[in-house]
Design an enzyme around this catalytic site. Structure first.
Site, PDB file in Angstrom:
ATOM      1  N   THR A  88       0.998  -1.202   0.061  1.00 19.58           N
ATOM      2  CA  THR A  88       0.033  -0.071   0.204  1.00 19.58           C
ATOM      3  C   THR A  88       0.982   1.159   0.047  1.00 19.58           C
ATOM      4  OG1 THR A  88      -0.155  -0.239   2.392  1.00 19.58           O
ATOM      5  CG2 THR A  88      -2.165  -1.066   1.218  1.00 19.58           C
ATOM      6  N   GLU A 148      -0.728  -6.514  10.955  1.00 22.63           N
ATOM      7  CA  GLU A 148       0.304  -7.164  11.548  1.00 22.63           C
ATOM      8  C   GLU A 148       1.443  -6.118  11.915  1.00 22.63           C
ATOM      9  OE1 GLU A 148       1.376 -10.405  11.464  1.00 22.63           O
ATOM     10  OE2 GLU A 148       2.629  -9.295  12.671  1.00 22.63           O
ATOM     11  N   LEU A 150       4.716  -6.964  12.882  1.00 25.19           N
ATOM     12  CA  LEU A 150       6.084  -7.276  12.934  1.00 25.19           C
ATOM     13  C   LEU A 150       6.989  -6.067  12.585  1.00 25.19           C
ATOM     14  CD1 LEU A 150       7.149  -7.857   9.661  1.00 25.19           C
ATOM     15  CD2 LEU A 150       5.623  -9.451   9.980  1.00 25.19           C
ATOM     16  N   LYS A 201      -3.411  -0.174  14.122  1.00 27.33           N
ATOM     17  CA  LYS A 201      -2.249  -0.279  13.379  1.00 27.33           C
ATOM     18  C   LYS A 201      -1.729   0.976  13.198  1.00 27.33           C
ATOM     19  CE  LYS A 201       1.133  -1.593  10.741  1.00 27.33           C
ATOM     20  NZ  LYS A 201       2.122  -2.300  11.328  1.00 27.33           N
ATOM     21  N   GLY A 250      18.420   8.843  18.191  1.00 27.33           N
ATOM     22  CA  GLY A 250      19.380   8.396  16.824  1.00 27.33           C
ATOM     23  C   GLY A 250      19.247   9.458  15.992  1.00 27.33           C
ATOM     24  N   GLY A 254      13.098   5.746  10.181  1.00 22.08           N
ATOM     25  CA  GLY A 254      12.828   5.743   8.779  1.00 22.08           C
ATOM     26  C   GLY A 254      12.240   4.213   8.682  1.00 22.08           C
ATOM     27  N   CYS A 257       7.605   1.577   7.028  1.00 19.58           N
ATOM     28  CA  CYS A 257       6.395   1.867   7.638  1.00 19.58           C
ATOM     29  C   CYS A 257       6.167   3.164   8.223  1.00 19.58           C
ATOM     30  CB  CYS A 257       6.285   0.886   8.589  1.00 19.58           C
ATOM     31  SG  CYS A 257       6.074  -0.892   7.858  1.00 19.58           S
TER      32      CYS A 257
HETATM   33  C1  UDX Z   1       7.937  -0.641  12.574  1.00 19.71           C
HETATM   34  C2  UDX Z   1       6.961  -1.133  13.748  1.00 19.71           C
HETATM   35  O1  UDX Z   1       7.852  -1.411  15.089  1.00 19.71           O
HETATM   36  C3  UDX Z   1       6.132  -2.477  13.512  1.00 19.71           C
HETATM   37  O2  UDX Z   1       5.452  -2.725  14.741  1.00 19.71           O
HETATM   38  C4  UDX Z   1       5.379  -2.469  12.593  1.00 19.71           C
HETATM   39  O3  UDX Z   1       4.777  -3.467  11.941  1.00 19.71           O
HETATM   40  C5  UDX Z   1       6.176  -1.842  10.961  1.00 19.71           C
HETATM   41  O4  UDX Z   1       6.894  -0.771  11.197  1.00 19.71           O
HETATM   42  P1  UDX Z   1      10.350  -1.506  11.310  1.00 19.71           P
HETATM   43  O5  UDX Z   1       9.805  -0.618  10.354  1.00 19.71           O
HETATM   44  O6  UDX Z   1      10.733  -2.790  11.182  1.00 19.71           O
HETATM   45  O7  UDX Z   1       8.882  -1.737  12.392  1.00 19.71           O
HETATM   46  O8  UDX Z   1      10.986  -0.563  12.354  1.00 19.71           O
HETATM   47  P2  UDX Z   1      11.289  -0.110  13.775  1.00 19.71           P
HETATM   48  O9  UDX Z   1      12.278  -1.368  14.547  1.00 19.71           O
HETATM   49  O10 UDX Z   1      10.098  -0.057  14.389  1.00 19.71           O
HETATM   50  O11 UDX Z   1      12.199   1.012  13.628  1.00 19.71           O
HETATM   51  C6  UDX Z   1      11.732   2.195  13.091  1.00 19.71           C
HETATM   52  C7  UDX Z   1      12.892   3.360  13.061  1.00 19.71           C
HETATM   53  O12 UDX Z   1      12.780   3.857  14.310  1.00 19.71           O
HETATM   54  C8  UDX Z   1      14.051   2.828  12.587  1.00 19.71           C
HETATM   55  O13 UDX Z   1      14.491   3.806  11.697  1.00 19.71           O
HETATM   56  C9  UDX Z   1      14.940   2.661  13.966  1.00 19.71           C
HETATM   57  O14 UDX Z   1      16.329   2.901  13.743  1.00 19.71           O
HETATM   58  C10 UDX Z   1      14.363   3.927  14.606  1.00 19.71           C
HETATM   59  N1  UDX Z   1      14.328   3.537  16.232  1.00 19.71           N
HETATM   60  C11 UDX Z   1      13.612   2.880  16.848  1.00 19.71           C
HETATM   61  C12 UDX Z   1      15.023   4.775  16.746  1.00 19.71           C
HETATM   62  O15 UDX Z   1      15.627   5.504  16.368  1.00 19.71           O
HETATM   63  N2  UDX Z   1      15.037   4.604  18.309  1.00 19.71           N
HETATM   64  C13 UDX Z   1      14.532   3.636  18.834  1.00 19.71           C
HETATM   65  O16 UDX Z   1      14.426   3.417  20.143  1.00 19.71           O
HETATM   66  C14 UDX Z   1      13.788   2.479  18.210  1.00 19.71           C
END
Ligand code: UDX
Length: 433
Positions: A88, A148, A150, A201, A250, A254, A257
């Site tokens: 999507t 989801e 994940l 979500k 950080g 990015g 999602c």
């Molecule tokens: C995310 C959601 O966590 C997940 O539940 C959903 O299904 C999809 O989107 P994801 O995209 O894999 O998952 O990334 P995530 O681990 O959530 O990290 C997102 C961003 O936040 C990354 O750029 C990560 O580096 C950043 N981040 C995460 C931080 O800067 N600090 C943190 O403490 C955690």
């Protein structure tokens, strides 16, 4: 538990993980994809994405005859459950583009068995269950939302050990049938209406993004007042109402999602007449964080990066994935290159420094090398942008010899500041001076 027949449309992160995990739970699963080459590789047991444990589950499912792949969506015929796991992507106005979902639904509608259940697992705006119902053109088929949660890098673990399972359905019996697919997984089950499930979500992702933007904003305050962000996070996180999860400052958030979903939620709210200023602020703070980290690197090398080489560790949007989509690292690098910098970079997901064809355009102008040490050769500073654990254990005496100057900008507060300082490094972290 009796095996059910499941068809998963789409074999991306969510689709392939869903298909392989349902086969692992004992169901009979057929997974489709419009990309014939991807289907060919999957049939051969080749896992197209870097995801811990997924390759084993894929081969386990194929060997056990419970998992198969096809290029034809019409193989959904005969399945009791049909999961829509198609992209999507973001439309021009920020809203979610549902064209893949609609075309898949239109294609399978005529072949579905009466009383089968079509399940939205893609991230879709509120009201998408109705969009799917219309596209299916079937009044004897149920449509349910089952979002989801994940994370990339731990997708299999998150699917098999979810914090909760959310099912949104108008028809309770359809919801109960979908819940039965997860038998064997111990997790709270939330059964609600489709609109609430779809909103859960978006709200969950937007809240996590808000948490990160908040700590990045607090990090800016720490830099201004001379506080230590690591201690501030520790002090905040012990409050059970806050928690330590997702509290790591950080380079900004990015991935495939958060950026897309936060913008889509602003749009959903807008269309519904609510001005979501808070979330707009969260997005603005994130973009500013890219600027702030780039500016710290410029400061570290004396105020200009024009003609300067910067070493970068980490290109993906986070560790333990090979995904470059909406990567903060690339945002920051593009700002430094715009200032005239040359970038030599190493990323553990490209250990030999080789860049796959489909990643070449995203990494254009970046000299990707085959070791973290090679990246440091002759560079004016080292910039750490992705939190790969292996970076911690490198030989920083050697790094110091290779760099033209012992300067580190630690965009993930990953490294040991004191030990670097003892080695004569200038160190700048996020919210740590
Ligand atoms: C995310 C959601 O966590 C997940 O539940 C959903 O299904 C999809 O989107 P994801 O995209 O894999 O998952 O990334 P995530 O681990 O959530 O990290 C997102 C961003 O936040 C990354 O750029 C990560 O580096 C950043 N981040 C995460 C931080 O800067 N600090 C943190 O403490 C955690």
């Amino acid at each position: 538990m009796s095996a059910q027949t499941v068809c998963v449309i789409g074999s991306g992160y969510v689709g392939l993980t869903t298909a392989a995990c349902f086969a692992h739970l004992g169901h009979d699963v057929v997974c489709t994809d419009i990309d014939a080459d991807r289907v060919r590789r999957l049939k051969a047991g080749e896992c197209p994405i870097l995801e811990q444990g997924l390759d084993n589950l894929l081969r386990e499912g194929l060997a056990g005859g419970r998992l198969r792949f096809t290029h034809d969506n019409k193989e959904a015929a005969g399945a009791e459950f049909i999961y829509l796991c198609v992209p999507t992507p973001q439309g021009d106005d920020g809203s979610a583009d549902l064209s893949y979902i609609e075309s898949a639904a239109r294609e399978i509608g005529p072949v579905l068995t009466a009383d089968s259940v079509v399940i939205n697992k893609s991230t879709v705006p509120v009201g998408s269950t109705l969009v799917v119902e219309r596209a299916l053109g079937r009044s004897d088929v149920h449509v349910v939302s089952n979002p989801e949660f994940l994370r990339e890098g731990s997708a299999v673990h998150d699917f098999l050990n979810p914090d909760r399972i959310v099912i949104g359905a108008e028809d309770q019996s359809a919801a109960v049938r979908v819940a039965s697919l997860y038998l064997g997984i111990a997790a709270p089950l939330i059964v609600t209406d489709p609109a609430s499930a779809e909103t859960i979500k978006y709200a969950a992702n937007a809240f996590l993004a808000t948490k990160i933007s908040f700590v990045n904003a607090i990090a800016a305050v720490c830099e201004a007042v001379g506080a230590d962000m690591n201690d501030v996070v520790l002090g905040m996180g012990y409050d059970k109402r806050i928690g330590h999860e997702f509290l790591k400052p950080g380079p900004g958030w990015g991935g495939s999602c958060f950026p897309k979903d936060s913008r889509a939620l602003v749009k959903i709210a807008d269309n519904a007449g609510y001005e979501f200023d808070l979330l707009k602020g969260v997005i603005t703070v994130n973009t500013e964080q890219f600027d702030r980290v780039a500016a710290r690197a410029v400061d570290m090398v004396g105020g200009s990066v024009d003609g300067v080489t910067i070493a970068v560790w980490g290109l993906t949007f986070k560790a333990r994935t090979d995904d470059l989509r909406d990567s903060p690292a690339l945002e920051i690098i593009s700002r430094l290159r715009a200032g005239g910098a040359t970038i030599t970079a190493f990323d553990p997901s490209m250990p030999d420094g080789k860049v796959d064809d489909h990643k070449r355009s995203a990494l254009e102008g970046i000299d990707v090398v085959d070791s973290p040490y090679a990246a440091c050769e002759g560079a004016a500073a080292l910039l750490v942008l992705t939190e790969w654990d292996e970076f911690r254990w490198l030989d920083f005496d050697k790094v110091g010899e290779l760099l033209a100057a012992k300067r580190v900008i630690d965009g993930r507060n990953l490294l040991d500041r004191e030990s670097l300082r003892r080695r004569g490094f200038a160190y700048a972290g996020i919210g740590r001076v």
